[in-house]
Design a protein around this motif. Structure first.
Motif, PDB file in Angstrom:
ATOM      1  N   VAL A 180       0.850  -1.183   0.000  1.00  0.00           N
ATOM      2  CA  VAL A 180       0.000   0.000   0.000  1.00  0.00           C
ATOM      3  C   VAL A 180       0.890   1.237   0.000  1.00  0.00           C
ATOM      4  O   VAL A 180       1.792   1.352   0.839  1.00  0.00           O
ATOM      5  CB  VAL A 180      -0.936   0.018   1.226  1.00  0.00           C
TER       6      VAL A 180
ATOM      7  N   LEU B 110       4.034   3.679   6.597  1.00  0.00           N
ATOM      8  CA  LEU B 110       2.681   3.140   6.664  1.00  0.00           C
ATOM      9  C   LEU B 110       2.554   1.873   5.831  1.00  0.00           C
ATOM     10  O   LEU B 110       1.793   0.968   6.176  1.00  0.00           O
ATOM     11  CB  LEU B 110       1.681   4.200   6.192  1.00  0.00           C
TER      12      LEU B 110
ATOM     13  N   CYS C  76       1.052  -1.640   7.359  1.00  0.00           N
ATOM     14  CA  CYS C  76      -0.284  -2.034   6.900  1.00  0.00           C
ATOM     15  C   CYS C  76      -0.381  -3.555   6.854  1.00  0.00           C
ATOM     16  O   CYS C  76       0.238  -4.209   6.013  1.00  0.00           O
ATOM     17  CB  CYS C  76      -0.568  -1.433   5.524  1.00  0.00           C
TER      18      CYS C  76
ATOM     19  N   THR D 286      -5.668  -5.089   3.876  1.00  0.00           N
ATOM     20  CA  THR D 286      -6.568  -4.175   3.184  1.00  0.00           C
ATOM     21  C   THR D 286      -7.336  -4.991   2.151  1.00  0.00           C
ATOM     22  O   THR D 286      -7.331  -6.221   2.202  1.00  0.00           O
ATOM     23  CB  THR D 286      -5.801  -3.010   2.531  1.00  0.00           C
TER      24      THR D 286
ATOM     25  N   PHE E 200      -8.477  -0.510   6.022  1.00  0.00           N
ATOM     26  CA  PHE E 200      -7.040  -0.674   6.201  1.00  0.00           C
ATOM     27  C   PHE E 200      -6.789  -0.983   7.675  1.00  0.00           C
ATOM     28  O   PHE E 200      -7.375  -0.343   8.557  1.00  0.00           O
ATOM     29  CB  PHE E 200      -6.267   0.599   5.826  1.00  0.00           C
ATOM     30  N   THR E 201      -5.931  -1.945   7.949  1.00  0.00           N
ATOM     31  CA  THR E 201      -5.547  -2.275   9.323  1.00  0.00           C
ATOM     32  C   THR E 201      -4.047  -2.099   9.471  1.00  0.00           C
ATOM     33  O   THR E 201      -3.264  -2.665   8.704  1.00  0.00           O
ATOM     34  CB  THR E 201      -5.937  -3.716   9.679  1.00  0.00           C
ATOM     35  N   PHE E 202      -3.641  -1.299  10.461  1.00  0.00           N
ATOM     36  CA  PHE E 202      -2.231  -1.023  10.711  1.00  0.00           C
ATOM     37  C   PHE E 202      -1.822  -1.587  12.071  1.00  0.00           C
ATOM     38  O   PHE E 202      -2.553  -1.435  13.057  1.00  0.00           O
ATOM     39  CB  PHE E 202      -1.964   0.488  10.690  1.00  0.00           C
TER      40      PHE E 202
ATOM     41  N   GLU F  51       1.094   5.550  14.583  1.00  0.00           N
ATOM     42  CA  GLU F  51       0.038   5.351  13.602  1.00  0.00           C
ATOM     43  C   GLU F  51      -1.291   5.980  14.070  1.00  0.00           C
ATOM     44  O   GLU F  51      -1.965   6.669  13.303  1.00  0.00           O
ATOM     45  CB  GLU F  51      -0.169   3.852  13.335  1.00  0.00           C
TER      46      GLU F  51
END
Length: 253
Positions: free
Chosen positions: A26, A89, A93, A96, A128-130, A138
């Motif tokens: 991403v 980022l 990530c 997604t 989106f998962t971080f 974040e």
């Protein structure tokens, strides 16, 4: 005709095997209006914490983003600190989705059977998962992004662009799918994307896992990126240092 595993795998081999869900990247280009609200010292402390190999790799991201977005996305240039945040980022990530698209229709009832005709395209929101690091960089970054859209002191929604036409909180996001040899096999660009929500993050004395921050993004539309290539500068993020050294010797024509 009965299902044949031999034919199934033969067809897959002819097309290079099966595409894997964990081969993705991403590129999230931070909007200028958000960067302006983040202190420079935050970025400087982050850059100082990078090791030598990672610091040198950061310099390759400017060209990579420019190749995907043209002049930085949304007509903006790509400042160096923006590239650093984008790479950071991308590494954090965890998951997604490739975007979906549907056609809205109207029922037409002229004479005889009712039939449908399309009138508009609708695009699905993207999650989106971080994974969060120990300084909660974040979460603080996305808190700032949300504040840039609707500040809590006035609750007045800001315009998406200022008088100079520079985006304040929307950006372009690239989602890239790779094959086993870090070739970009499919990529899309989300146009004028912005976070709709930052999900709550549970706390518990009975758990010892990592914090994960989930966000939901909206966007105007997406475009399929056609100038796909082998992504050697970023191979270390996907395959590690050993894979980079091996694949670095391959001559791609």
């Amino acid at each position: 005709m009965a299902f044949s595993p031999q034919i199934f795998y033969s067809n897959a081999i002819q097309h290079g095997g099966f595409a894997k869900t964990n081969r993705f990247r991403v590129i999230l280009n931070m909007p200028p209006g958000v960067l302006n609200q983040i202190s420079k010292s935050t970025y400087e402390s982050f850059i100082e914490g990078l090791d030598t190999a990672t610091s040198s790799a950061v310099s390759t991201v400017n060209g990579f983003i420019s190749n995907l977005f043209g002049n930085g996305g949304s007509g903006q240039g790509v400042p160096a600190l923006n590239s650093t945040a984008s790479r950071y980022l991308a590494l954090q990530c965890e998951s997604t989705e490739l975007p979906g698209r549907s056609v809205l229709t109207n029922d037409i009832d002229l004479y005889g059977p009712i039939f449908k005709r399309p009138y508009k395209t609708a695009y699905s929101e993207i999650p989106f998962t971080f994974i969060c690091t120990n300084d909660f960089y974040e979460r603080r970054l996305f808190d700032t992004w949300m504040e840039a859209m609707v500040p809590t002191d006035t609750h007045n929604v800001r315009y998406s662009k200022n008088a100079q036409g520079i985006s304040q909180y929307t950006t372009d996001i690239a989602i890239i799918q790779y094959d086993e040899f870090i070739k970009q096999i499919y990529a899309v660009k989300l146009i004028d994307a912005f976070p709709l929500s930052v999900a709550s993050m549970p706390l518990s004395w009975g758990e010892d896992g990592f914090h994960r921050m989930s966000t939901q993004f909206a966007y105007t539309k997406y475009e399929v990126i056609t100038n796909l290539q082998y992504d050697f500068p970023n191979a270390s993020d996907i395959f590690g240092a050993v894979g980079t050294r091996i694949l670095g010797g391959i001559n791609i024509r």
